[in-house]
Design a protein around this motif. Structure first.
Motif, short mmCIF file in Angstrom:
data_model
loop_
_atom_site.label_atom_id
_atom_site.label_comp_id
_atom_site.label_asym_id
_atom_site.label_seq_id
_atom_site.Cartn_x
_atom_site.Cartn_y
_atom_site.Cartn_z
N ALA A 184 0.80 -1.14 -0.03
CA ALA A 184 0.00 0.07 -0.01
C ALA A 184 0.94 1.17 0.02
CB ALA A 184 -1.04 -0.01 1.24
N ARG A 185 1.99 1.24 0.73
CA ARG A 185 2.83 2.37 0.72
C ARG A 185 3.53 2.65 -0.48
NH1 ARG A 185 4.08 6.40 0.49
NH2 ARG A 185 5.59 7.72 1.32
N THR B 241 1.17 4.17 -3.31
CA THR B 241 0.57 5.49 -2.99
C THR B 241 1.68 6.56 -3.43
OG1 THR B 241 0.94 5.10 -0.74
CG2 THR B 241 -1.23 4.90 -1.34
N LEU C 264 -5.86 5.07 -9.12
CA LEU C 264 -5.74 6.07 -8.04
C LEU C 264 -5.98 7.41 -8.59
CD1 LEU C 264 -3.05 3.86 -6.15
CD2 LEU C 264 -5.26 4.29 -5.53
N LEU D 277 -6.08 1.27 -0.26
CA LEU D 277 -5.66 2.36 -1.17
C LEU D 277 -6.96 3.52 -1.67
CD1 LEU D 277 -3.63 -0.01 -3.97
CD2 LEU D 277 -2.83 1.70 -2.14
N ALA E 240 -7.30 5.66 1.42
CA ALA E 240 -6.35 6.95 1.50
C ALA E 240 -6.64 8.07 0.38
CB ALA E 240 -4.97 6.27 1.33
N THR E 241 -6.77 7.49 -0.61
CA THR E 241 -7.10 8.61 -1.96
C THR E 241 -8.41 9.34 -1.66
OG1 THR E 241 -6.32 6.65 -3.44
CG2 THR E 241 -7.36 8.33 -4.43
N SER F 171 -7.33 11.81 1.00
CA SER F 171 -6.40 12.94 0.43
C SER F 171 -7.45 14.09 -0.52
CB SER F 171 -5.45 12.52 -0.49
OG SER F 171 -5.89 11.81 -1.79
N GLN G 69 -3.35 11.60 2.75
CA GLN G 69 -3.08 10.31 2.43
C GLN G 69 -1.85 9.40 3.12
OE1 GLN G 69 -1.40 9.88 -1.71
NE2 GLN G 69 -2.93 8.49 -2.06
N THR G 70 -0.71 10.00 3.26
CA THR G 70 0.41 9.90 3.78
C THR G 70 0.04 9.45 5.15
OG1 THR G 70 1.75 11.26 2.56
CG2 THR G 70 2.59 10.45 4.69
N ILE H 183 -1.82 5.92 4.82
CA ILE H 183 -0.96 4.76 4.64
C ILE H 183 0.01 4.40 5.93
CG2 ILE H 183 0.90 4.14 2.82
CD1 ILE H 183 -1.91 3.88 1.90
#
Length: 562
Positions: A97-98, A101, A144, A193, A196-197, A200, A271-272, A275
């Motif tokens: 995942a990291r 992204t 993404l 994912l 996180a998207t 963000s 997002q950071t 993740i």
């Protein structure tokens, strides 16, 4: 409405991309990954590391779970080792995942272009399957980007803001949403994912996003449990322990508000933060739980005790469903199970000889029981091969697929014929109270001996594909036919001499000879497939040689004079 449709289609593209990568990796490196997991049984840390590596490659903790479950179901791996692998799989998912992204937008067109070229030009080769993996990676990165673009107008909609803000005060609801999406998408990675998207893009708040991430972890545990439901108790223990470990992560929920306040002071993007939380959450949880795999194994054994359910019918041993994405492994499994059917038919033949020579009921009961076993294993092989994706098989694999199903069909028919022969012999001995003459019994025993030898040679030819053995089998088939005609003539000669036993058993004697003739044809059919495969290889080699000779500037073949 159109904006929402774009968002949903982007999510579907993300799920499809993760599926393509997973299946592509399994088809190319499935056997190597299974070997890696199989060799990681020395201790829990090694198994934990293997789980991280395998999951990072296949991008699915569910695929790793299926592999571990299959090992435990076959008795090849201890339960604590499998649980350590599953803990490593969670960390592997977080690492991928990291990676996915990162700002890799420039790789999407490159991966897609190169992947399509490799897949279309070399579809049935390993390079073609690697092209499939590149296509999947390109689609994930593209999806993404599309999700971010599609979510932007939605964040400005008043109704959507009210809807997602309602989740902010209910962390458990966010956990449930994350678990449901992971199950529906068949991928916790896709759920993380997406979360996180969306975070963000400002569509969901950070507390909601963290709750969804925890829920996605639980969803992957539920998914592994659902997949293991048809498996025996040892396999379900792996899924149960994995699910209990995922549920243990819910203990972090009361600390989420404090964690969110602390993360807000770090100054990183949403997002950071999502993740990073996913990676830290899984790593810390799994490292803390790793020393408890022995205790968890004991708990699972108590919760799911072994309950033998023997209905007297044989069950397939080698048809591992997790190997279906790796054609070479799946075909090898089907071959082993088909050879097992052949062994059962050979035992039925041996019992039939006892029925001919003796009057005990036990051999007949064994034949009927063994025929039920043959039918059960044949059904398992047939359904297993039907689940294989034949469109993706190479030419040689497709030919082997056909050979396996043809032999399985022939062996199943042979079992039915032997059972019918049993009925004829028992009817003659019990209902009509007659018996074969000594000469007639010896003749049937001779044919039986030849038949048993041809079955053994036929199974050997099926396994090896040796053309020399195949030609030898066909020679044995002709010898059997010749001997069968000689014995039929000898029987008619005894009828001419008015031998009473031969006259009374004439119909049954000739019918048994005809049945053995049919069995011999079924047992020798493997020779034709072996010779056909050998001739195909020779014709291909001859075609390549003639093509090289026709080209004016062709290079000479290795070992041939220019």
């Amino acid at each position: 409405m159109l904006t929402l449709l774009h968002l949903l289609s982007s999510i579907a593209l993300l799920v499809w991309g993760t599926h393509i990568v997973r299946t592509g990796i399994m088809r190319v490196y499935g056997s190597h990954l299974r070997r890696l997991l199989g060799h990681s049984m020395a201790n829990a840390p090694m198994a934990f590391t293997a789980g991280i590596g395998v999951t990072a490659l296949v991008q699915s903790s569910n695929a790793t779970a299926l592999l571990a479950i299959s090992f435990v179901a076959q008795g090849l791996m201890a339960l604590p080792t499998a649980l350590a692998i599953m803990l490593g799989a969670d960390v592997g998912t977080a690492l991928m995942a990291r990676v996915l992204t990162l700002d890799l937008s420039w790789l999407s067109p490159l991966f897609t272009l190169l992947g399509v070229f490799l897949f279309l030009s070399r579809k049935q080769t390993r390079a073609g399957q690697l092209g499939r993996v590149l296509i999947g990676l390109g689609l994930i990165i593209l999806a993404l980007q599309l999700i971010v673009t599609a979510a932007a107008p939605i964040t400005e909609a008043r109704g959507m803001q009210v809807l997602f803000s309602s989740l902010a005060g209910d962390t458990l609801l966010a956990v449930v949403v994350g678990a449901l999406f992971a199950v529906l998408a068949y991928s916790s990675l896709a759920a993380v994912l997406l979360t996180a998207t969306l975070a963000s893009a400002g569509l969901i708040s950070l507390p909601v996003a963290l709750g969804v991430v925890i829920g996605a972890n639980v969803g992957s545990g539920v998914l592994a449990w659902l997949n293991a439901t048809p498996q025996p108790a040892p396999a379900r223990r792996v899924a149960l322990g994995n699910l209990l470990y995922k549920l243990a992560g819910l203990l972090a929920l009361p600390f989420l508000p404090m964690l969110v306040e602390w993360m807000a002071t770090l100054g990183f993007g949403a997002q950071t933060q999502v993740i990073a939380f996913h990676l830290a959450y899984n790593s810390l949880r799994c490292l803390l739980l790793l020393p408890t795999v022995g205790l968890m194994a004991g708990l699972c054994e108590r919760l799911l005790p072994e309950r033998p359910q023997d209905n007297g019918i044989a069950q397939p041993r080698h048809l591992d469903p997790t190997a279906l994405d790796t054609p070479t492994l799946a075909l090898a499994n089907a071959t082993r199970e088909t050879l097992r059917i052949g062994d059962l038919v050979e035992t039925m033949l041996a019992r039939l000889l006892e029925v001919l020579r003796e009057d005990r009921p036990e051999p007949g009961e064994d034949i009927r029981r063994l025929d039920d076993d043959v039918d059960a294993l044949y059904s398992g092989v047939k359904l297993y091969l039907a689940r294989m994706p034949r469109d993706d098989l190479a030419e040689q694999e497709s030919r082997r697929w056909a050979e396996i199903i043809e032999l399985a069909i022939n062996l199943e028919q042979a079992g039915d014929i032997i059972e019918h022969m049993l009925g004829k012999v028992q009817n003659l001995k019990t209902s009509q109270r007659r018996s074969f003459s000594d000469s007639g019994r010896d003749e049937l025993s001779q044919l039986h001996s030849l038949l048993t030898a041809n079955l053994a040679l036929g199974l050997s030819v099926f396994l090896s594909g040796d053309s020399h053995s195949a030609r030898q089998l066909l020679q044995h088939k002709r010898q059997f036919r010749k001997r069968e005609r000689e014995l039929a003539h000898a029987h008619v000669h005894r009828l001419h001499q008015q031998v009473v036993e031969s006259i009374e058993t004439s119909a049954a004697h000739l019918e048994l000879i005809a049945d053995m003739k049919r069995l011999n044809s079924l047992f020798c059919s493997a020779a034709y497939a072996a010779l056909e495969g050998s001739n195909t290889g020779k014709q291909r080699a001859a075609g390549e040689t003639s093509t090289a000779r026709e080209l004016p500037n062709a290079e000479p073949l290795p070992g041939k004079p220019a």
